[in-house]
Design a protein around this motif. Structure first.
Motif, short mmCIF file in Angstrom:
data_model
loop_
_atom_site.label_atom_id
_atom_site.label_comp_id
_atom_site.label_asym_id
_atom_site.label_seq_id
_atom_site.Cartn_x
_atom_site.Cartn_y
_atom_site.Cartn_z
N ALA A 1 0.84 -1.21 0.00
CA ALA A 1 0.00 0.00 0.00
C ALA A 1 0.87 1.25 0.00
N ARG A 2 1.91 1.24 0.82
CA ARG A 2 2.80 2.41 0.88
C ARG A 2 3.57 2.60 -0.42
N PHE A 3 3.98 1.51 -1.04
CA PHE A 3 4.74 1.61 -2.28
C PHE A 3 3.87 2.21 -3.39
N ARG A 4 2.61 1.74 -3.45
CA ARG A 4 1.71 2.29 -4.48
C ARG A 4 1.44 3.77 -4.21
N ALA A 5 1.26 4.14 -2.94
CA ALA A 5 1.05 5.55 -2.61
C ALA A 5 2.29 6.37 -2.94
N TYR A 6 3.46 5.79 -2.70
CA TYR A 6 4.73 6.47 -3.00
C TYR A 6 4.85 6.73 -4.50
#
Length: 523
Positions: free
Chosen positions: A139-144
């Motif tokens: 989730a964090r990677f996609r948001a990044y």
């Protein structure tokens, strides 16, 4: 043939000699990777002119001839030339070689296979579970990626995802499983390098494909710290990461899986073998600039991605040529710059300190505040009392002892190397009970009884003057486990060094010697 190869070297040395020279000496260490050169000319007024003419092609021919005739992959040679045209070559394998740079004399390697144990190999392993969360990491990677796209004005192209079979095959080749959060990211993209180049997603580091992750994690210097030779290793210290006891104190480890590269020999790695306060899957810095201590980055890739999002939210970034650079202040390592005295404030996390050219005796008592101090070097500085060192985890000590004694070092559980100078004869007896002492340099010390050295069963490296070696060898009191030794007299010849090494038990019978005279003299 060596006879034909050595003459051009002597000819160039003689042709380029300064007026009034009386002799010239050339020292060379040669091998497959080239040759090092030192030496110079001695003149009639007693002066010494360092530096010799460029002789690389001539030396290459000479070392190749020696290698062909004697089977040496690496060698040490000394060529002495006189104005009369006389020259003399002495050559051997590089088990005995001239110390160059800031060193002195000759070094003999008695056990070429011996390596000192890295502190990290003895550290207690961590028992905590991983901090990474694969779902949160995704989730964090996609948001990044989304926030980066908003900054750049377009999405960034990434390679296709890695298949489960490809990931499993990578883990089989590594002999270790990837942390779950990093594993999950590879199912989004196999690194960040496309035909257009890398995107440098990990704060200036390019995210490696699985193929290159394996190469980077198993190549030279990755799974095991490269050996830099006894001249650098005998008193080397590997500093702890911050926080302490999170990462093993090694320059390389098979449990460090390099997943991102700075393309400069430095890497981000996930640590699958943490120290007792670390967690499996934590992110560390390793590589070229970290041979003397790894760096701690985050407890997981998941946490690291959260930090990247925070930097973007804070506007802590810069853009240039369609790239984003995340900005943050670097961490300070536990080391103080060189100075002529101890600083007024000693931080508790200090690990290394150098004091140079102190105007008077240095009181080491303030160092008691540095409970993590690993290295204390007093260069051209003296102290009269080593008592403060007793309670500190000092591993490398370089000191001039001004009238004091070594009693505080008795039984010291951490001391590994000692370079000692003295102003009065010192008693070495307290060193007998220092269990980890493996390196000792006494060339600047007056010692009451050198025979004590024979009782240091763990000593692997010893540096002495010719006079000291003669006294020790004449009594047959050499330390039993020496792997390397140094003869510090700068005026020693290679012939003398070979004779010394033979007394230490090294087979020097294959050394080669050749004399000759230039046809028309040196003129």
């Amino acid at each position: 043939m060596v006879e034909q190869a050595v003459r051009p070297v002597a000819e160039v040395i003689a042709a380029k000699a300064p007026d009034g020279w009386t002799d010239a000496v050339l020292h060379c260490q040669g091998g497959r990777d080239g040759a090092s050169l030192s030496g110079g000319y001695r003149c009639g007024d007693g002066s010494w002119r360092s530096g010799l003419p460029r002789l690389w092609s001539e030396l290459r021919s000479l070392t190749e001839a020696l290698s062909q005739d004697h089977g040496w992959e690496a060698m040490s040679l000394e060529l002495r030339t006189r104005p009369s045209g006389e020259y003399r070559l002495v050559a051997s394998d590089d088990a005995v070689h001239r110390v160059t740079g800031t060193g002195r004399g000759f070094r003999a390697v008695l056990d070429p296979g011996h390596r000192l144990t890295r502190p990290g190999m003895r550290q207690e392993p961590g028992t905590a579970g991983p901090a990474g969360d694969p779902e949160l990491a995704v989730a964090r990677f996609r948001a990044y990626l989304e926030r980066r796209s908003a900054v750049l004005g377009h999405p960034e192209e990434l390679p296709p995802p890695a298949t489960e079979d490809a990931i499993a095959g990578t883990e089989a080749r590594l002999g270790r499983r990837l942390p779950a959060d990093l594993r999950a990211l590879y199912k989004i993209a196999d690194g960040d390098h496309t035909d257009l180049g890398p995107r440098y997603l990990f704060q200036g580091n390019t995210w490696l494909s699985l193929e290159y992750l394996v190469k980077a994690s198993t190549g030279y210097g990755a799974a095991e710290q490269p050996w830099s030779g006894w001249g650098l290793e005998w008193d080397a210290v590997i500093l702890d990461a911050d926080p302490a006891e999170t990462v093993r104190r090694c320059g390389g480890h098979p449990g460090w899986l390099r997943f991102a590269s700075g393309e400069d020999g430095n890497y981000l790695a996930v640590d699958t073998a943490p120290a007792r306060h670390g967690r499996p899957g934590q992110v560390i810095r390793t590589g070229r600039d970290h041979n003397r201590g790894p760096g701690y980055v985050a407890d997981s890739v998941t946490t690291l991605l959260g930090h990247y999002l925070e930097l973007l939210d804070q506007g802590a970034y810069a853009t240039e040529d369609d790239y984003i650079e995340l900005l943050e202040p670097g961490r300070a390592r536990g080391r103080r710059p060189d100075s002529g005295s101890l600083p007024d404030d000693i931080p508790p996390g200090l690990q290394s300190i150098h004091v140079i050219d102190a105007t008077g005796p240095v009181d080491l008592a303030p160092l008691g505040a540095a409970r993590s101090l690993r290295r204390v070097h007093l260069n051209r500085a003296a102290t009269a009392d080593l008592t403060p060192v007793r309670e500190l985890p000092v591993e490398s000590l370089r000191v001039t002892l001004d009238g004091g004694d070594l009693t505080p070092l008795a039984g010291h559980p951490h001391l590994a190397s000692l370079e000692l100078a003295t102003t009065a004869p010192a008693d070495l007896t307290p060193l007998r009970t220092a269990p980890r002492l493996h390196g000792l340099d006494l060339a600047e010390a007056e010692v009451a009884e050198l025979a004590v050295l024979s009782e240091l069963g763990g000593l692997r490296y010893l540096s002495l003057t010719r006079r000291q070696w003669d006294a020790l060898l004449n009594e047959d009191r050499t330390p039993p486990a020496l792997a390397a030794a140094c003869l510090t007299d700068t005026d020693s010849t290679l012939d003398e060094a070979l004779a010394w090494a033979a007394r230490l038990g090294l087979d020097t019978g294959r050394a080669f010697r050749l004399t000759g005279t230039l046809e028309n003299g040196a003129g």
